[in-house]
Design a protein around this motif. Structure first.
Motif, PDB file in Angstrom:
ATOM      1  N   ASP A  84      38.681  40.430  39.992  1.00  0.00           N
ATOM      2  CA  ASP A  84      37.290  40.709  39.649  1.00  0.00           C
ATOM      3  C   ASP A  84      37.242  41.680  38.468  1.00  0.00           C
ATOM      4  O   ASP A  84      38.273  42.034  37.892  1.00  0.00           O
ATOM      5  CB  ASP A  84      36.512  41.224  40.867  1.00  0.00           C
ATOM      6  N   HIS A  85      36.050  42.127  38.107  1.00  0.00           N
ATOM      7  CA  HIS A  85      35.902  42.945  36.903  1.00  0.00           C
ATOM      8  C   HIS A  85      36.556  44.312  37.040  1.00  0.00           C
ATOM      9  O   HIS A  85      36.792  44.997  36.042  1.00  0.00           O
ATOM     10  CB  HIS A  85      34.418  43.105  36.546  1.00  0.00           C
ATOM     11  N   GLU A  86      36.883  44.707  38.274  1.00  0.00           N
ATOM     12  CA  GLU A  86      37.583  45.976  38.479  1.00  0.00           C
ATOM     13  C   GLU A  86      39.087  45.790  38.599  1.00  0.00           C
ATOM     14  O   GLU A  86      39.834  46.768  38.626  1.00  0.00           O
ATOM     15  CB  GLU A  86      37.050  46.667  39.735  1.00  0.00           C
ATOM     16  N   ARG A  88      40.443  43.875  41.172  1.00  0.00           N
ATOM     17  CA  ARG A  88      40.799  43.600  42.561  1.00  0.00           C
ATOM     18  C   ARG A  88      41.095  42.105  42.735  1.00  0.00           C
ATOM     19  O   ARG A  88      40.456  41.258  42.126  1.00  0.00           O
ATOM     20  CB  ARG A  88      39.680  44.033  43.510  1.00  0.00           C
ATOM     21  N   GLU A 131      43.200  46.513  31.343  1.00  0.00           N
ATOM     22  CA  GLU A 131      42.078  47.248  30.747  1.00  0.00           C
ATOM     23  C   GLU A 131      41.871  46.903  29.279  1.00  0.00           C
ATOM     24  O   GLU A 131      40.731  46.796  28.821  1.00  0.00           O
ATOM     25  CB  GLU A 131      42.308  48.743  30.924  1.00  0.00           C
TER      26      GLU A 131
END
Length: 206
Positions: A84-86, A88, A131
């Motif tokens: 996901d965007h984090e 995870r 990132e």
């Protein structure tokens, strides 16, 4: 209608027309009752029947596509992760389970760099592989090579290709990362390099 019920009727069902074509209908109605308790009786019913065949066909097509995609991802020879965007883990295919020694249930919702990466490189890989791409979504894809460590402490070299799926605002929504185990190839390349260096030394001594 059951006088003890709320009077709501909502069901989707198939019908077969005279020409043999199957159609899906949504039948919804509400019944108004009069009286209370044992004297409660239906007064009137208001309802509608809507042809929802196209919607049902679209839902079935989506299910078929999802099942096909799941089968491909699960049985692919390459490692496949969806983050996901984090960062995870949302998907973790069978090849990833085999190399990592961890099941999807163990890793779901967790960060890959906390589980499968050697501690000495985890922060570097997170910054440079995840990132850097997540914060620059216009790049859309990137590649990286790093070690993966399984639950026994054994290490494998993996070549990763990371691809972003963007939301309507152009920001990262998911990252699909596909990895190929290159441990044996890397070892073979190193043996070739060593042999070439040794050959160069011998030629210089002649």
């Amino acid at each position: 209608h059951d006088p003890a019920g709320d009077g709501v009727f909502d069901v989707e069902h198939r019908v077969i027309r005279r020409d043999g074509q199957v159609r899906w209908l949504a039948t919804r109605s509400i019944t108004v009752f009069r009286g209370d308790g044992a004297q409660r009786r239906p007064l009137r019913t208001v309802g509608a029947v809507v042809d929802v065949t196209e919607r049902k066909l679209a839902e079935q097509a989506l299910r078929d596509e999802r099942n096909f995609s799941n089968a491909v991802l699960s049985n692919a020879g390459a490692l496949v992760l969806v983050l996901d965007h984090e960062g995870r883990i949302l998907r973790f295919n069978r090849a990833a389970e085999q190399i990592s020694g961890r099941s999807f249930a163990e890793v779901e919702g967790r960060f890959p760099w906390d589980l499968m990466l050697p501690p000495e490189v985890a922060d570097e890989v997170r910054r440079n592989a995840f990132e850097a791409l997540a914060h620059d979504p216009q790049r859309l894809s990137g590649s990286y090579r790093n070690e993966w460590m399984n639950t026994k402490g054994e290490r494998r070299w993996i070549d990763w290709t990371n691809t972003l799926l963007l939301d309507e605002a152009g920001q990262m929504q998911f990252m699909v990362t596909i990895g190929v185990d290159v441990t044996e190839r890397r070892a073979a390349e190193e043996r070739i390099r060593v042999a070439l260096r040794e050959k160069e030394v011998l030629l210089k001594e002649i």
